[in-house]
Design a protein around this motif. Structure first.
Motif, mmCIF file in Angstrom:
data_model
loop_
_atom_site.group_PDB
_atom_site.id
_atom_site.type_symbol
_atom_site.label_atom_id
_atom_site.label_comp_id
_atom_site.label_asym_id
_atom_site.label_seq_id
_atom_site.Cartn_x
_atom_site.Cartn_y
_atom_site.Cartn_z
ATOM 1 N N THR A 186 -3.787 -5.189 3.050
ATOM 2 C CA THR A 186 -4.051 -3.754 2.912
ATOM 3 C C THR A 186 -5.046 -3.560 1.770
ATOM 4 N N ASN A 243 -4.974 3.864 9.060
ATOM 5 C CA ASN A 243 -3.641 4.477 9.016
ATOM 6 C C ASN A 243 -3.620 5.952 9.345
ATOM 7 N N ASP A 261 1.485 8.559 9.035
ATOM 8 C CA ASP A 261 0.715 7.559 8.300
ATOM 9 C C ASP A 261 1.238 6.178 8.702
ATOM 10 N N LYS A 262 0.393 5.359 9.297
ATOM 11 C CA LYS A 262 0.835 4.092 9.877
ATOM 12 C C LYS A 262 1.267 3.062 8.838
ATOM 13 N N LEU A 263 0.959 3.308 7.585
ATOM 14 C CA LEU A 263 1.461 2.441 6.522
ATOM 15 C C LEU A 263 2.740 3.004 5.909
#
Length: 293
Positions: free
Chosen positions: A84, A105, A61-63
């Motif tokens: 976001t 994400n 998950d890119k976040l």
């Protein structure tokens, strides 16, 4: 399009994950994979797609992965997050700076570079965001750890070097095979990824260019110079990869400012053609995957 290919495209929506990946591996790599006793790199990555480590989802998950990066190496390696939003609205669009990157994400390829906001519109970005958010990335290549990631749109700083160019992707493959305290390193350098002439080159852990081609990028005519921050790049990648048998750590280094991109546990979903083919076996020997049954 050939008849077998048309039949595969029509059937892939309902094929079970294992059957889908085995057929897709055969189509892309040229042989049916051995999932029960994987031997090659692609077979072992395919095995990971089907039987992922529970940690993969959070770190893919890119976040969410930003918390991990901050703990392991420090927030100085993180790009600036601009927004976001729970919902992308016209007000959110109006508040964005002149240049930025829009991302999602929950998968790969969800990237929109905006150098000048005047050259796009809220409607264009909103349509793209909606398309991304309804895309079930797991269904694309059956990488099961993506199933539990809640899709989000976010905006971050646009990375450019002093010449105004988008920096190259530095994809550092880290193999911890248990026999040494330091991993075996291979580095894929993808330059001009968003330009007219993208190139892909592979280097070893000492920045010697290798006669290896992976994926669809043609090689550069000449090797790139070794980055001045090379030792720090390797140190950051190794720190982030510790605790995993294998992970690809993606970094950027515009003007030697090192920034984190993402962690990838199943690159290519186990269907990456590797040239020469022997590399698939050599990399496979660096991973200890027992298989099933």
């Amino acid at each position: 399009m050939s008849l077998p290919r048309r039949l595969f495209n029509g059937a892939k929506g309902w094929l079970p994950d294992t059957a889908y990946l085995m057929l897709y591996h055969r189509h892309k790599v040229g042989r049916f994979p051995n999932v029960r006793a994987p031997e090659t790199f692609n077979e072992k990555i395919l095995y990971r797609c089907l039987f992922p480590d529970p940690r993969y989802a959070d770190l893919a998950d890119k976040l969410n992965v930003r918390d991990y990066v901050q703990r392991k190496v420090g927030e100085q390696y993180l790009t600036e997050i601009i927004a976001t939003p729970e919902r992308f609205t016209r007000e959110e669009f109006d508040s964005l700076p002149i240049s930025f990157v829009m991302k999602a994400n929950h998968g790969s390829g969800f990237v929109k570079l905006v150098r000048d906001k005047a050259e796009t519109s809220f409607e264009e970005l909103d349509a793209l965001a909606r398309e991304w958010l309804i895309t079930d990335f797991y269904r694309i290549a059956r990488e099961r750890h993506y199933r539990t990631i809640k899709p989000r749109i976010f905006f971050e700083e646009l990375l450019l070097d002093s010449s105004g160019a988008v920096p190259a992707d530095i994809k550092i493959h880290c193999f911890f095979n248990g026999r040494d305290s330091q991993p075996t390193i291979y580095i894929a350098l993808i330059s001009d990824r968003f330009g007219e002439h993208p190139r892909g080159d592979m280097y070893d852990g000492n920045w010697n260019r290798l006669d290896i081609a992976i994926g669809h990028y043609p090689r550069s005519e000449v090797a790139a110079p070794r980055p001045q921050c090379f030792d720090e790049l390797i140190s950051v990648a190794v720190s982030l990869a510790e605790g995993f048998e294998y992970v690809r750590v993606d970094l950027y280094a515009p003007d030697d400012r090192i920034l984190f991109g993402e962690l990838t546990f199943t690159p290519g979903a186990g269907v990456f053609p590797m040239h020469p083919d022997i590399v698939d076996y050599e990399w496979g020997r660096l991973m200890d995957v027992k298989g099933v049954g």
